[in-house]
Write an enzyme that holds these catalytic residues in place. Structure first.
Site, PDB file in Angstrom:
ATOM      1  N   TYR A 434      35.372 -17.249 -15.699  1.00  0.00           N
ATOM      2  CA  TYR A 434      35.358 -16.593 -14.370  1.00  0.00           C
ATOM      3  C   TYR A 434      33.939 -16.289 -13.879  1.00  0.00           C
ATOM      4  O   TYR A 434      32.987 -16.489 -14.589  1.00  0.00           O
ATOM      5  CB  TYR A 434      36.290 -15.394 -14.282  1.00  0.00           C
ATOM      6  CG  TYR A 434      36.139 -14.216 -15.205  1.00  0.00           C
ATOM      7  CD1 TYR A 434      34.986 -13.913 -15.888  1.00  0.00           C
ATOM      8  CD2 TYR A 434      37.223 -13.338 -15.363  1.00  0.00           C
ATOM      9  CE1 TYR A 434      34.895 -12.794 -16.703  1.00  0.00           C
ATOM     10  CE2 TYR A 434      37.143 -12.217 -16.179  1.00  0.00           C
ATOM     11  CZ  TYR A 434      35.980 -11.950 -16.842  1.00  0.00           C
ATOM     12  OH  TYR A 434      35.895 -10.861 -17.631  1.00  0.00           O
ATOM     13  N   GLU A 435      33.883 -15.875 -12.629  1.00  0.00           N
ATOM     14  CA  GLU A 435      32.595 -15.723 -11.912  1.00  0.00           C
ATOM     15  C   GLU A 435      31.861 -17.055 -11.811  1.00  0.00           C
ATOM     16  O   GLU A 435      30.628 -17.104 -11.815  1.00  0.00           O
ATOM     17  CB  GLU A 435      31.695 -14.696 -12.608  1.00  0.00           C
ATOM     18  CG  GLU A 435      32.073 -13.269 -12.386  1.00  0.00           C
ATOM     19  CD  GLU A 435      32.439 -12.975 -10.960  1.00  0.00           C
ATOM     20  OE1 GLU A 435      31.795 -13.535 -10.055  1.00  0.00           O
ATOM     21  OE2 GLU A 435      33.381 -12.203 -10.746  1.00  0.00           O
ATOM     22  N   GLY A 436      32.608 -18.143 -11.701  1.00  0.00           N
ATOM     23  CA  GLY A 436      32.007 -19.468 -11.691  1.00  0.00           C
ATOM     24  C   GLY A 436      31.914 -19.954 -13.123  1.00  0.00           C
ATOM     25  O   GLY A 436      31.281 -19.292 -13.967  1.00  0.00           O
ATOM     26  N   GLN A 441      27.534 -22.680 -13.396  1.00  0.00           N
ATOM     27  CA  GLN A 441      26.267 -21.928 -13.567  1.00  0.00           C
ATOM     28  C   GLN A 441      25.112 -22.897 -13.794  1.00  0.00           C
ATOM     29  O   GLN A 441      24.012 -22.732 -13.267  1.00  0.00           O
ATOM     30  CB  GLN A 441      26.356 -20.964 -14.770  1.00  0.00           C
ATOM     31  CG  GLN A 441      27.458 -19.939 -14.699  1.00  0.00           C
ATOM     32  CD  GLN A 441      27.393 -19.068 -13.471  1.00  0.00           C
ATOM     33  OE1 GLN A 441      26.319 -18.614 -13.077  1.00  0.00           O
ATOM     34  NE2 GLN A 441      28.530 -18.836 -12.848  1.00  0.00           N
TER      35      GLN A 441
END
Ligand SMILES: Cc1cc2nc3c(=O)[nH]c(=O)nc-3n(C[C@H](O)[C@H](O)[C@H](O)COP(=O)(O)OP(=O)(O)OC[C@H]3O[C@@H](n4cnc5c(N)ncnc54)[C@H](O)[C@@H]3O)c2cc1C
Length: 592
Positions: A434-436, A441
């Protein structure tokens, strides 16, 4: 059942011996003397060890329940949450104007590591709120700040972040949630969001959802996206709660880990929302939350590794199997503790050297955030922006790997529920997604961050490492074991950057096939730098006649392990990068 002991001593070492926080000119840091940080960390440790950690397994086993639209959190969560609020922990680094304690972000990070190690799923409720608070603080109007922030900072209300929809996660330009303007200046929000952490629960009186949606006239893709505040209960002019808004939880996700955190389908059926920040510039506002959340997720990764290591270490000291090949160590017992065996020690040192290095890296990054915000330092802002995907991607990959290594230390016991190691593995796994995802990243790092400011920021990073090595080369103790390996690793990083410059333009696949290796190469260099600095501080303490030589000697030995046995991974990453896209891109999709 696993146990947790907060690493207060190690945190104090990083804050004071390595980062010298009390001597820093960052506004607010002058209050961070050893006694003050000790007192704060001790209080957070008590809460983590006595309240949050015992609920970790409870949360995993009970999970959250949805009945008639109401989500119930596991037993004990509400009481623990109230204790967090009473202690003022939720607003620790928030603006005092709205009831926060105004502490530096660095202190919040140290405390956050303890809360996450103790109970990651629980801590996510306030973690999501923190991101929403920051977005409102940065992009909200004065009225919005006054209306929402005090209750959120006090913890009476929580916050969420609503990006993902069933057909889009990475590619947010595809979102379909709509915002229709109303005569009174508000918007009707309609659409469905999935996997919304802390989307619905019973811990707070109200939930302030921050929702990405498309309003008319914005055009295609991410450019047309705006950000809206959608409260679960409408807030009256006098601050009291009004009617229920048309937002509801349509289902809870059944998932591999973080069972204590409610991952919700959120349905917006013409819910009343208010624009926050500029129209059609919602991604900018959302990035305030996402950047903060990415650093928080990096912290989650190594914090899970840290608690897993503690439990692996306890086991390795107790479990009796086999004999030390060079001589019996436990003659009164049937066998020696497994910590005597070289392979077990290797495994434990991989865990220890990573988590302690990662802690230093995260705290260093947090200090940069304080520099950027409290001193309006544009260089610090650019540097932390460059390092954010490294912190998120590298620390979560390695954090997860550390939980698996810790599980391995326990042998079969690591696979059973009783010992709890398998929960750390399951909980840590989401941090890579999650969060990309970590793949994304690495694309952010290579595709955007390297070229940021015309390449000046990455050059500033190279210069910083080069100057650090040069300035300390006279330090004989440091040179062979720390500075020389750091120099070699840093050259690998520069060579990789050069490869992208020369080959990425003519064929972007050359850069994109190597981005993941680059992220890891970068992470290793950062940890190598951190270990050099920690060793340097330790040598200085020993020279100054510290009363605790064992602690500092242990630091140096742990650092030597990292530099000799982990850091050389940079050569492998560079070699993979330099093979280019060919072997990755040749195979036809049909032949996979
Ligand atoms: C437990 C949990 C909690 C969550 N909490 C929240 C939350 O609170 N709020 C919220 O909005 N979302 C939340 N999410 C969603 C999460 O952020 C997304 O799952 C994540 O960003 C990935 O999106 P996706 O799952 O749609 O994967 P996809 O976008 O479908 O990607 C699938 C795979 O393809 C790769 N990929 C995609 N595009 C590219 C590309 N251009 N180049 C290279 N590789 C690519 C990805 O790396 C990934 O491996 C949560 C998810 C989970 C599981």
């Amino acid at each position: 059942m696993p146990t947790y002991t907060a690493p207060v001593k190690d945190m104090q070492f990083i804050l004071h011996d390595v980062l010298n926080v009390a001597q820093s000119d960052i506004p607010g840091y002058d209050e961070l003397d050893r006694d003050t940080t000790q007192a704060i960390l001790d209080e957070a440790a008590k809460l983590s060890e006595n309240v949050l950690a015992p609920l970790n397994k409870v949360g995993d086993e009970q999970g959250c329940k949805l009945e008639n639209g109401v989500v119930t959190t596991p037993e004990g969560f509400k009481d623990a949450y109230d204790q967090m609020c009473e202690g003022g922990w939720i607003g620790l680094d928030c603006d005092p104007e709205y009831g926060g304690q105004g502490m530096p972000y660095l202190v919040n990070s140290a405390v956050g590591e303890m809360f996450v190690s103790a109970n990651m799923a629980f801590n996510m409720y306030q973690g999501l709120s923190h991101g929403a608070i920051s977005a409102i603080q940065t992009h909200g109007s004065p009225e919005q700040k006054a209306k929402y922030l005090p209750n959120m900072i006090e913890g009476k209300w929580s916050g969420t972040m609503n990006l993902t929809e069933p057909h889009c996660g990475t590619d947010l330009g595809l979102i379909r949630t709509k915002a229709e303007p109303q005569d009174d200046g508000s918007y009707k929000i309609t659409g469905s969001k999935i996997w919304i952490s802390a989307g619905e629960h019973d811990l707070t009186d109200n939930i302030i959802h921050l929702v990405l949606a498309k309003a008319p006239g914005g055009g295609e893709g991410t450019k047309g996206i705006s950000l809206f505040i959608v409260p679960k209960f409408m807030v009256n002019e006098d601050g009291s709660l009004g009617d229920r808004n048309a937002v509801s939880c349509g289902g809870l996700e059944h998932k591999m880990g973080i069972h204590g955190n409610a991952t919700c389908v959120m349905n917006y059926d013409g819910a009343t929302g208010y624009l926050i920040g500029e129209m059609h510039k919602g991604m900018r506002a959302m990035f305030t939350m996402m950047n903060e959340a990415r650093l928080g997720v990096g912290l989650q990764g190594y914090a899970q590794g840290a608690v897993a290591y503690q439990n692996a270490l306890g086991f390795a000291r107790e479990r009796l199997q086999g004999r030390e090949v060079k001589g019996v160590q436990n003659p009164d017992g049937p066998a020696d503790p497994i910590i005597v065996h070289p392979d077990v020690r290797r495994n434990l040192l991989m865990q220890k050297s990573f988590t302690e290095g990662a802690r230093a890296f995260t705290f260093w990054g947090a200090k940069m955030i304080d520099e950027a915000h409290r001193k309006s330092d544009a260089d610090a802002d650019a540097m932390i922006s460059l390092l954010t995907p490294v912190i998120k991607g590298f620390l979560t990959d390695k954090g997860f790997e550390t939980t698996v290594l810790a599980q391995q230390t326990l042998g079969g016991s690591g696979f059973t529920k009783e010992w709890g190691l398998e929960q750390f593995v399951r909980d840590a796994r989401i941090t890579m997604i999650y969060e990309g995802t970590n793949g994304i990243q690495s694309l952010d790092l290579v595709g955007r961050k390297l070229a940021m400011n015309g390449g000046k920021t990455i050059m500033a990073f190279f210069d910083m490492v080069k100057n650090y090595i040069k300035e300390n080369e006279g330090n004989e103790a440091l040179k062979a074991n720390f500075l020389d390996p750091l120099k070699k690793a840093s050259k690998d990083l520069q060579a990789a950057g050069m490869y992208f410059m020369q080959n990425g333009m003519k064929n972007p696949h050359n850069a994109l096939s190597g981005s993941y290796d680059f992220m890891h190469l970068f992470g290793h260099v950062c940890l190598g730098l951190m270990w050099s600095k920690m060793a340097q501080a330790s040598y200085a303490a020993l020279k100054n006649g510290t009363s605790d030589p064992e602690f500092y000697q242990t630091k140096i030995e742990t650092g030597r392990f990292y530099m000799a046995r982990q850091l050389p991974a940079t050569a492998l990453h560079l070699s993979r990068i330099e093979t280019g896209a060919d072997t990755v891109m040749t195979l036809e999709a049909a032949n996979f």
